[in-house]
Motif scaffolding. Structure first.
Motif, PDB file in Angstrom:
ATOM      1  N   MET A   1       0.850  -1.180   0.000  1.00 33.99           N
ATOM      2  CA  MET A   1       0.000   0.000   0.000  1.00 33.99           C
ATOM      3  C   MET A   1       0.893   1.240   0.000  1.00 33.99           C
ATOM      4  N   VAL A   2       0.570   2.184  -0.854  1.00 31.00           N
ATOM      5  CA  VAL A   2       1.293   3.451  -0.958  1.00 31.00           C
ATOM      6  C   VAL A   2       0.362   4.556  -0.480  1.00 31.00           C
ATOM      7  N   THR A   3       0.831   5.364   0.446  1.00 29.08           N
ATOM      8  CA  THR A   3       0.089   6.528   0.910  1.00 29.08           C
ATOM      9  C   THR A   3       0.849   7.770   0.465  1.00 29.08           C
ATOM     10  N   ALA A   4       0.136   8.722  -0.116  1.00 36.59           N
ATOM     11  CA  ALA A   4       0.777   9.961  -0.561  1.00 36.59           C
ATOM     12  C   ALA A   4      -0.057  11.153  -0.126  1.00 36.59           C
ATOM     13  N   VAL A   5       0.635  12.226   0.180  1.00 38.98           N
ATOM     14  CA  VAL A   5       0.004  13.504   0.477  1.00 38.98           C
ATOM     15  C   VAL A   5       0.203  14.359  -0.767  1.00 38.98           C
ATOM     16  N   ILE A   6      -0.899  14.775  -1.390  1.00 40.68           N
ATOM     17  CA  ILE A   6      -0.836  15.553  -2.620  1.00 40.68           C
ATOM     18  C   ILE A   6      -1.248  16.985  -2.306  1.00 40.68           C
ATOM     19  N   LEU A   7      -0.384  17.909  -2.657  1.00 39.51           N
ATOM     20  CA  LEU A   7      -0.602  19.327  -2.405  1.00 39.51           C
ATOM     21  C   LEU A   7      -1.079  19.956  -3.701  1.00 39.51           C
ATOM     22  N   LEU A   8      -2.171  20.721  -3.639  1.00 36.34           N
ATOM     23  CA  LEU A   8      -2.762  21.254  -4.860  1.00 36.34           C
ATOM     24  C   LEU A   8      -2.952  22.763  -4.810  1.00 36.34           C
ATOM     25  N   ASN A   9      -2.606  23.403  -5.921  1.00 39.65           N
ATOM     26  CA  ASN A   9      -3.007  24.779  -6.164  1.00 39.65           C
ATOM     27  C   ASN A   9      -4.192  24.716  -7.105  1.00 39.65           C
ATOM     28  N   VAL A  10      -5.229  25.475  -6.777  1.00 38.82           N
ATOM     29  CA  VAL A  10      -6.489  25.411  -7.511  1.00 38.82           C
ATOM     30  C   VAL A  10      -6.970  26.830  -7.768  1.00 38.82           C
ATOM     31  N   GLU A  11      -7.588  27.039  -8.934  1.00 39.98           N
ATOM     32  CA  GLU A  11      -8.206  28.328  -9.197  1.00 39.98           C
ATOM     33  C   GLU A  11      -9.194  28.619  -8.076  1.00 39.98           C
ATOM     34  N   ARG A  12      -9.163  29.814  -7.561  1.00 39.85           N
ATOM     35  CA  ARG A  12      -9.947  30.184  -6.378  1.00 39.85           C
ATOM     36  C   ARG A  12     -11.429  29.822  -6.527  1.00 39.85           C
ATOM     37  N   SER A  13     -11.990  30.047  -7.695  1.00 42.36           N
ATOM     38  CA  SER A  13     -13.416  29.786  -7.910  1.00 42.36           C
ATOM     39  C   SER A  13     -13.745  28.300  -7.996  1.00 42.36           C
ATOM     40  N   GLN A  14     -12.716  27.454  -8.073  1.00 40.61           N
ATOM     41  CA  GLN A  14     -12.929  26.010  -8.241  1.00 40.61           C
ATOM     42  C   GLN A  14     -12.567  25.183  -7.007  1.00 40.61           C
ATOM     43  N   ILE A  15     -12.148  25.819  -5.930  1.00 40.99           N
ATOM     44  CA  ILE A  15     -11.657  25.064  -4.768  1.00 40.99           C
ATOM     45  C   ILE A  15     -12.708  24.091  -4.235  1.00 40.99           C
ATOM     46  N   LYS A  16     -13.928  24.546  -4.036  1.00 39.34           N
ATOM     47  CA  LYS A  16     -14.963  23.665  -3.496  1.00 39.34           C
ATOM     48  C   LYS A  16     -15.264  22.512  -4.451  1.00 39.34           C
ATOM     49  N   ALA A  17     -15.416  22.807  -5.731  1.00 38.07           N
ATOM     50  CA  ALA A  17     -15.739  21.760  -6.710  1.00 38.07           C
ATOM     51  C   ALA A  17     -14.617  20.734  -6.830  1.00 38.07           C
ATOM     52  N   VAL A  18     -13.380  21.207  -6.854  1.00 43.08           N
ATOM     53  CA  VAL A  18     -12.247  20.281  -6.953  1.00 43.08           C
ATOM     54  C   VAL A  18     -12.148  19.439  -5.684  1.00 43.08           C
ATOM     55  N   GLY A  19     -12.319  20.049  -4.523  1.00 44.33           N
ATOM     56  CA  GLY A  19     -12.282  19.300  -3.268  1.00 44.33           C
ATOM     57  C   GLY A  19     -13.337  18.216  -3.215  1.00 44.33           C
ATOM     58  N   GLU A  20     -14.545  18.537  -3.646  1.00 42.57           N
ATOM     59  CA  GLU A  20     -15.623  17.546  -3.652  1.00 42.57           C
ATOM     60  C   GLU A  20     -15.346  16.425  -4.655  1.00 42.57           C
ATOM     61  N   ALA A  21     -14.806  16.784  -5.828  1.00 46.74           N
ATOM     62  CA  ALA A  21     -14.479  15.766  -6.832  1.00 46.74           C
ATOM     63  C   ALA A  21     -13.378  14.835  -6.328  1.00 46.74           C
ATOM     64  N   LEU A  22     -12.361  15.399  -5.698  1.00 49.61           N
ATOM     65  CA  LEU A  22     -11.278  14.569  -5.146  1.00 49.61           C
ATOM     66  C   LEU A  22     -11.791  13.653  -4.042  1.00 49.61           C
ATOM     67  N   ALA A  23     -12.642  14.174  -3.186  1.00 48.42           N
ATOM     68  CA  ALA A  23     -13.176  13.373  -2.082  1.00 48.42           C
ATOM     69  C   ALA A  23     -13.994  12.191  -2.594  1.00 48.42           C
ATOM     70  N   ALA A  24     -14.531  12.306  -3.802  1.00 49.89           N
ATOM     71  CA  ALA A  24     -15.318  11.213  -4.378  1.00 49.89           C
ATOM     72  C   ALA A  24     -14.453  10.097  -4.959  1.00 49.89           C
ATOM     73  N   PHE A  25     -13.160  10.349  -5.157  1.00 55.10           N
ATOM     74  CA  PHE A  25     -12.270   9.296  -5.653  1.00 55.10           C
ATOM     75  C   PHE A  25     -12.165   8.208  -4.586  1.00 55.10           C
ATOM     76  N   PRO A  26     -12.281   6.946  -4.968  1.00 55.99           N
ATOM     77  CA  PRO A  26     -12.187   5.872  -3.962  1.00 55.99           C
ATOM     78  C   PRO A  26     -10.829   5.817  -3.260  1.00 55.99           C
TER      79      PRO A  26
END
Length: 80
Positions: A1-26
């Motif tokens: 098992m590999v665990t990684a911490v991924i740091l992201l820069n996101v367009e300000r207007s997309q932070i919530k949408a990107v966070g929700e999309a990432l959280a949906a990844f299994p």
């Protein structure tokens, strides 16, 4: 098992949408909105390093709004 911490820069207007999309990844164990140099921090768990590469370079790149990613593989701080 590999665990990684991924740091992201996101367009300000997309932070919530990107966070929700990432959280949906299994593979996503957690996704946090943070202050400072990065906008979001995601912890993911995959079976192999190749799966991590596929997740970042094929699936995450398809999400609109991500402008930059960085990562730190989970390991003890004394390991260089």
């Amino acid at each position: 098992m590999v665990t990684a911490v991924i740091l992201l820069n996101v367009e300000r207007s997309q932070i919530k949408a990107v966070g929700e999309a990432l959280a949906a990844f299994p593979e996503a164990a957690s996704v946090y909105s943070v202050a400072g140099k990065f906008d979001l921090v995601a912890t993911v768990r995959v079976a192999r390093n190749e799966d991590l590469a596929e997740l970042v370079t094929e699936r995450m790149v398809a999400l609109p709004g991500i402008t930059h990613t960085g990562r730190r593989a989970d390991r003890p701080s004394w390991v260089m």
